[in-house]
Write a protein that holds these residues in place. Structure first.
Motif, PDB file in Angstrom:
ATOM      1  N   VAL A  20     -65.796 -72.454 -80.456  1.00 28.96           N
ATOM      2  CA  VAL A  20     -66.001 -72.896 -81.838  1.00 28.96           C
ATOM      3  C   VAL A  20     -67.297 -73.691 -81.938  1.00 28.96           C
ATOM      4  CG1 VAL A  20     -65.010 -74.208 -83.758  1.00 28.96           C
ATOM      5  CG2 VAL A  20     -63.502 -72.947 -82.187  1.00 28.96           C
ATOM      6  N   ASP A  21     -68.182 -73.243 -82.810  1.00 26.78           N
ATOM      7  CA  ASP A  21     -69.441 -73.919 -83.117  1.00 26.78           C
ATOM      8  C   ASP A  21     -69.115 -75.067 -84.076  1.00 26.78           C
ATOM      9  OD1 ASP A  21     -71.964 -74.681 -84.039  1.00 26.78           O
ATOM     10  OD2 ASP A  21     -72.513 -72.688 -84.763  1.00 26.78           O
ATOM     11  N   ALA A  22     -68.940 -76.270 -83.521  1.00 24.52           N
ATOM     12  CA  ALA A  22     -68.459 -77.405 -84.314  1.00 24.52           C
ATOM     13  C   ALA A  22     -69.354 -77.712 -85.507  1.00 24.52           C
ATOM     14  CB  ALA A  22     -68.324 -78.645 -83.431  1.00 24.52           C
ATOM     15  N   ALA A  23     -70.655 -77.782 -85.294  1.00 25.07           N
ATOM     16  CA  ALA A  23     -71.556 -78.147 -86.390  1.00 25.07           C
ATOM     17  C   ALA A  23     -71.455 -77.163 -87.543  1.00 25.07           C
ATOM     18  CB  ALA A  23     -73.000 -78.225 -85.882  1.00 25.07           C
ATOM     19  N   VAL A  74     -67.844 -76.583 -79.084  1.00 29.08           N
ATOM     20  CA  VAL A  74     -69.214 -76.937 -78.706  1.00 29.08           C
ATOM     21  C   VAL A  74     -69.757 -77.920 -79.737  1.00 29.08           C
ATOM     22  CG1 VAL A  74     -71.547 -76.090 -78.321  1.00 29.08           C
ATOM     23  CG2 VAL A  74     -69.588 -74.761 -77.510  1.00 29.08           C
ATOM     24  N   VAL A  75     -70.151 -79.101 -79.245  1.00 31.00           N
ATOM     25  CA  VAL A  75     -70.639 -80.171 -80.116  1.00 31.00           C
ATOM     26  C   VAL A  75     -72.088 -80.497 -79.768  1.00 31.00           C
ATOM     27  CG1 VAL A  75     -68.352 -81.159 -80.507  1.00 31.00           C
ATOM     28  CG2 VAL A  75     -69.724 -81.963 -78.585  1.00 31.00           C
ATOM     29  N   ALA A  79     -72.127 -85.832 -82.666  1.00 30.76           N
ATOM     30  CA  ALA A  79     -70.751 -85.456 -82.286  1.00 30.76           C
ATOM     31  C   ALA A  79     -70.578 -85.333 -80.778  1.00 30.76           C
ATOM     32  CB  ALA A  79     -70.362 -84.151 -82.970  1.00 30.76           C
ATOM     33  N   ARG A  80     -71.638 -85.570 -79.998  1.00 30.47           N
ATOM     34  CA  ARG A  80     -71.580 -85.393 -78.547  1.00 30.47           C
ATOM     35  C   ARG A  80     -70.542 -86.280 -77.875  1.00 30.47           C
ATOM     36  NH1 ARG A  80     -75.601 -86.277 -75.185  1.00 30.47           N
ATOM     37  NH2 ARG A  80     -74.914 -84.602 -73.835  1.00 30.47           N
ATOM     38  N   GLY A  81     -70.093 -87.329 -78.514  1.00 37.22           N
ATOM     39  CA  GLY A  81     -69.087 -88.212 -77.927  1.00 37.22           C
ATOM     40  C   GLY A  81     -67.669 -87.687 -78.036  1.00 37.22           C
ATOM     41  N   GLY A  97     -76.872 -76.745 -80.109  1.00 33.29           N
ATOM     42  CA  GLY A  97     -75.488 -76.305 -79.981  1.00 33.29           C
ATOM     43  C   GLY A  97     -75.394 -74.792 -79.872  1.00 33.29           C
ATOM     44  N   ASP A  98     -76.258 -74.087 -80.586  1.00 33.73           N
ATOM     45  CA  ASP A  98     -76.266 -72.620 -80.505  1.00 33.73           C
ATOM     46  C   ASP A  98     -76.560 -72.167 -79.082  1.00 33.73           C
ATOM     47  OD1 ASP A  98     -75.878 -72.764 -83.212  1.00 33.73           O
ATOM     48  OD2 ASP A  98     -77.703 -71.677 -83.747  1.00 33.73           O
TER      49      ASP A  98
END
Length: 142
Positions: A20-23, A74-75, A79-81, A97-98
């Motif tokens: 899942v591409d979070a952004a 994937v963050v 959102a990396r935390g 992220g891509d």
């Protein structure tokens, strides 16, 4: 850097993989996510736990993707935390992220079913070239 639990995204090749591409998914609904990117990613992560056991709902992808599946979120950026939870691994991108989504897909066996959730056209093309399937954010957003 991989923050996935139990060696996921390469440790359970017998299960289909849902990346899942979070952004992209978080950004698909204008609900104020930009005020708290980490919180938005964590809320998405928590909603994804259901998909680890149930798979994707009918109509989200063809052929259907019944559970159990390995789920990787994937963050990037703020959102990396986001930490992994049981059922959902997290891959934190140092940059794009891509690019991290593509890396996760590329390191899988071509025989493993891989589904990516994103509406990003460029990313869709890149992962399809690696043999992955794609579906849009509605597959995992209410």
């Amino acid at each position: 850097m991989s923050d996935t639990p139990h060696g996921t995204s390469h440790g359970t090749p017998h299960l289909p993989l849902l990346v899942v591409d979070a952004a992209n998914v978080v950004g698909s609904v204008p609900d104020g996510w930009w005020r708290d990117r980490l919180g938005a990613a964590e809320r998405l992560r928590d909603r994804l736990v259901t998909y680890a056991t149930a798979g994707l709902p009918p109509g989200a992808v063809e052929p259907p993707l019944p559970g159990p599946v390995e789920v990787v979120l994937v963050v990037e950026g703020a959102a990396r935390g986001t930490a992994p939870v049981p059922g959902v691994g997290v891959e934190a991108a140092d940059g794009s992220g891509d690019d991290r989504v593509v890396e996760v897909i590329a390191r899988q066996s071509p025989e493993r079913r891989r589904v990516v959730v994103t509406a990003d056209r460029g990313l869709r093309e890149r992962v399809r070239a690696l043999g992955a399937e794609v579906t849009g954010p509605r597959a995992v957003r209410p």
